[in-house]
Design an enzyme around this catalytic site. Structure first.
Site, mmCIF file in Angstrom:
data_model
loop_
_atom_site.group_PDB
_atom_site.id
_atom_site.type_symbol
_atom_site.label_atom_id
_atom_site.label_comp_id
_atom_site.label_asym_id
_atom_site.label_seq_id
_atom_site.Cartn_x
_atom_site.Cartn_y
_atom_site.Cartn_z
ATOM 1 N N HIS A 2 0.843 -1.197 0.000
ATOM 2 C CA HIS A 2 0.000 0.000 0.000
ATOM 3 C C HIS A 2 0.880 1.249 0.000
ATOM 4 O O HIS A 2 2.099 1.173 0.172
ATOM 5 C CB HIS A 2 -0.891 0.016 1.244
ATOM 6 N N ASP A 38 1.061 5.073 1.968
ATOM 7 C CA ASP A 38 0.551 5.608 3.230
ATOM 8 C C ASP A 38 -0.325 6.842 3.065
ATOM 9 O O ASP A 38 -1.090 7.173 3.965
ATOM 10 C CB ASP A 38 1.714 5.929 4.173
ATOM 11 N N HIS A 96 4.794 -0.040 -0.091
ATOM 12 C CA HIS A 96 5.486 -0.998 0.770
ATOM 13 C C HIS A 96 4.497 -1.972 1.393
ATOM 14 O O HIS A 96 3.291 -1.727 1.427
ATOM 15 C CB HIS A 96 6.264 -0.275 1.871
ATOM 16 N N ARG A 148 6.526 -9.644 16.495
ATOM 17 C CA ARG A 148 7.295 -8.465 16.085
ATOM 18 C C ARG A 148 6.671 -7.224 16.708
ATOM 19 O O ARG A 148 5.485 -6.963 16.518
ATOM 20 C CB ARG A 148 7.280 -8.321 14.562
#
Length: 676
Positions: free
Chosen positions: A549, A551, A621, A631
């Site tokens: 996508h 941002d 990204h 994570r």
């Protein structure tokens, strides 16, 4: 009382749209009926009743404005030459308004609505029900309009954002269907004018800026008329009011006057936002003075420049422009009359508010309604010559938030102490990217990761959906303000909560330094996020932890484009991730070209590693699947637009300042609940 063209104009216009029926159904009752219909699955009933509720809400508002302005015009205070004359006008206006409003909508007591319902309509909640109902009825064009209207006032609503993206792909839905049914004309014209201005269409922009001013002053009159309703009297039992007649009148009039004075803020605030657009009204004259200059209409440019200086007396760049325009014309001129009249009233209101507030025993501080954007921006100066001498005529500053496009971006300034730069934009095979290590130490990462297990909540930021991006992972998050709140309550170490706040500041400072940004970069959203692989669901995975996508734009791989338009978060300018650990499998962030296929760089997370990049089309990204472990990272977005600065951050700033003061031994007795 001076006659006002806009008052008369609005009264005449609204007289033409007043309903003839006197049996208007109260919109709160209709709203409740529509919600019940939704719960029972009667979507046809939802549409019919909710649309009727919205119409009723609009009719009540228009009726109050029309009647108050008409009665004000019919019974002016110029006729009052004594106390009896004054109160005679008051009584006649009251009688006139009661009769007028009841003729329009029926008995007024039927239309007294709870504050909760009023807030729902202000937040455009009815449109959320409508978009779902229209979707069920297979009317995607109307659903798209309702969704778009709701999203304008709720831009952080993740579900609605996704719904809008889906509507765009549905057959029969066109771009023209995405309309704001509650658009404010003055803001709509202003935004359209800015778009033309930035395209260099100064003629078209000037027409729209003038239209925006007309709509603004009309909206100001309407806002003031709506202030003439009921007001709550704090610390007063009005039924047993023992003050004198004039004290009672003074208290009520002061509250009405304060409401009218705040119309400046209301008209400059976009739906769903907490803060007004800075310098909103003066900007109209700033834009216009330069547009008229480019059109060689120097007289009009001078009048607009002088109008701007009424709001910002002595501001250097505009004073220079005025001197230049005078020299070209060979004479002086006067500021725009509507601006001068508006400010005269504004200053008179302030004088009366100070008197009234003192009588009520409350402190009143004048807000900075016309905050200036600051000094001149050398990169936007347009030199104009007179007799061979170069004179700067400043283009209005901060008109285009896309200041740092790829061809203008600078990189390479020193980073903060202890921080290493393994890769700049070229090093990670792209533009406007940076990768740095050492932003956090191992001990700091461990402290933040440990705190994350306490403060993060499943689905935070995604309406409680614990797996918003993939069913194979759990998502949990927390804001910096929540961390500080937990710290104050002793549920986590305050030192760790402050570290979260401090780490986000380090991220911004590194971005400012490396990319040599010389203007204010605001926090837009700060989020501690942990993504965990779900045991037993990792075999044969072919999805991503976070889809590819942009941002601040809607990625369209087929068109090889990323469209910077709603429902994307178009205000975002920079994005960053600060990783807290690396002891997991997968989870790498990767960048692609606009085709969403060609990978240009992949970054493996580890403690203290920071990845930052501009939020636009140059940096699509995604995140690879996390197949084992958890994570954790700090995800941050930044903006140049003060309208979209993170409100929780401002509260967090106050909490940290108080905590530091207390830690230094100032002896402050801080109640956490008061601060938060």
């Amino acid at each position: 009382m001076d006659a006002n063209f806009f008052v008369v104009f609005i009264a005449v216009v609204l007289a033409c749209v007043t309903p003839s029926s006197s049996t208007l159904q109260p919109y709160d009752l209709l709203y409740e009926d529509a919600v019940r219909a939704f719960s029972s699955g009667d979507y046809g009933g939802v549409v019919r009743i909710m649309e009727e509720a919205l119409n009723s809400y609009s009719v009540v508002r228009r009726s109050k404005i029309r009647c108050r302005l008409r009665c004000q015009d019919q019974h002016p205070f110029e006729d009052a030459d004594s106390d009896l004359g004054f109160f005679g006008v008051v009584l006649r206006r009251a009688s006139c308004m009661d009769k007028c409003i009841e003729q329009d909508i029926g008995v007024q007591s039927m239309h007294k609505v709870s504050e909760d319902v009023v807030q729902d309509f202000n937040r455009r909640v009815p449109y959320n029900y409508l978009q779902l109902a229209y979707l069920k009825l297979k009317q995607p064009d109307k659903a798209a309009a309702a969704a778009h209207t709701y999203f304008q006032a709720n831009p952080e609503h993740v579900e609605m954002n996704k719904n809008l993206e889906q509507y765009k792909d549905q057959q029969g839905v066109k771009e023209s269907h995405f309309v704001d049914r509650e658009a404010r004309p003055h803001q709509h014209s202003f935004s359209a004018a800015v778009t033309l201005y930035e395209q260099g269409d100064y003629v078209g922009a000037s027409h729209l800026f003038e239209e925006a001013l007309v709509e603004y002053y009309k909206a100001d009159v309407e806002c003031r008329a709506l202030c003439q309703g009921q007001h709550q009297f704090e610390d007063h039992d009005h039924l047993r009011y023992r003050y004198s007649l004039y004290e009672v009148i003074s208290d009520h009039f002061t509250q009405v006057l304060h409401c009218e004075h705040e119309c400046v803020r209301d008209l400059a605030t976009r739906p769903g936002r907490l803060s007004p657009m800075e310098n909103y009204l003066p900007q109209h004259y700033d834009y216009l003075q330069f547009a008229y200059y480019k059109m060689e209409k120097v007289e009009e440019a001078l009048q607009c420049a002088l109008a701007y200086l009424l709001f910002h007396e002595g501001e250097q760049f505009m004073t220079d422009n005025v001197d230049f325009y005078k020299e070209v014309l060979g004479r002086d001129s006067a500021p725009r009359e509507e601006a001068a009249r508006y400010l005269r009233r504004h200053k008179q209101e302030l004088e009366l508010l100070l008197i009234g507030s003192q009588t009520m025993g409350v402190n009143f501080t004048e807000a900075n309604y016309w905050r200036s954007p600051g000094g001149r921006n050398d990169s936007t100066r347009i030199p104009s010559g007179i007799d061979g001498e170069m004179v700067d005529v400043a283009m209005p500053e901060n008109k285009n938030v896309n200041v740092y496009s790829s061809q203008h971006l600078k990189e390479g300034a020193p980073l903060l102490d202890g921080v290493e730069l393994p890769h700049d934009s070229l090093g990670i095979n792209g533009t406007e990217r940076m990768l740095v290590d050492g932003v956090l130490t191992e001990d700091e990462c461990a402290a933040l990761q440990q705190m994350a297990q306490t403060i993060t909540m499943a689905g935070d930021g995604y309406s409680g959906r614990s797996s918003p991006h993939t069913p194979n992972e759990k998502f949990a998050g927390a804001t910096v303000l929540k961390a500080l709140e937990y710290g104050y309550e002793g549920r986590v170490p305050m030192k760790s909560a402050h570290l979260f706040y401090d780490a986000s500041t380090r991220v911004r400072n590194n971005i400012l330094s490396h990319f040599m940004i010389n203007t204010t970069l605001y926090f837009s959203y700060t989020h501690m996020v942990c993504r965990s692989a779900i045991t037993g669901q990792q075999d044969h995975r072919n999805d991503l932890s976070h889809p590819i996508h942009g941002d601040n734009c809607h990625l369209d791989p087929e068109a090889n484009e990323c469209w910077r338009q709603a429902p994307a978060y178009t205000h975002r300018d920079y994005s960053a991730l600060l990783y807290l650990n690396g002891d997991f499998e997968g989870g790498e962030i990767f960048f692609t070209q606009l085709d969403a296929k060609t990978v240009t760089a992949t970054v493996k997370p580890k403690c203290g590693r920071m990845v930052a990049f501009t939020s636009g089309r140059e940096n699509p990204h995604g995140v690879k699947a996390i197949t084992d472990g958890q994570r954790c990272a700090l995800a941050l977005w930044f903006t140049f637009d003060p309208l979209f600065k993170e409100m929780e951050r401002l509260k967090a700033d106050e909490v940290v300042e108080n905590w530091i003061s207390k830690s230094m031994g100032d002896g402050l007795d801080i109640n956490p609940k008061d601060e938060l």
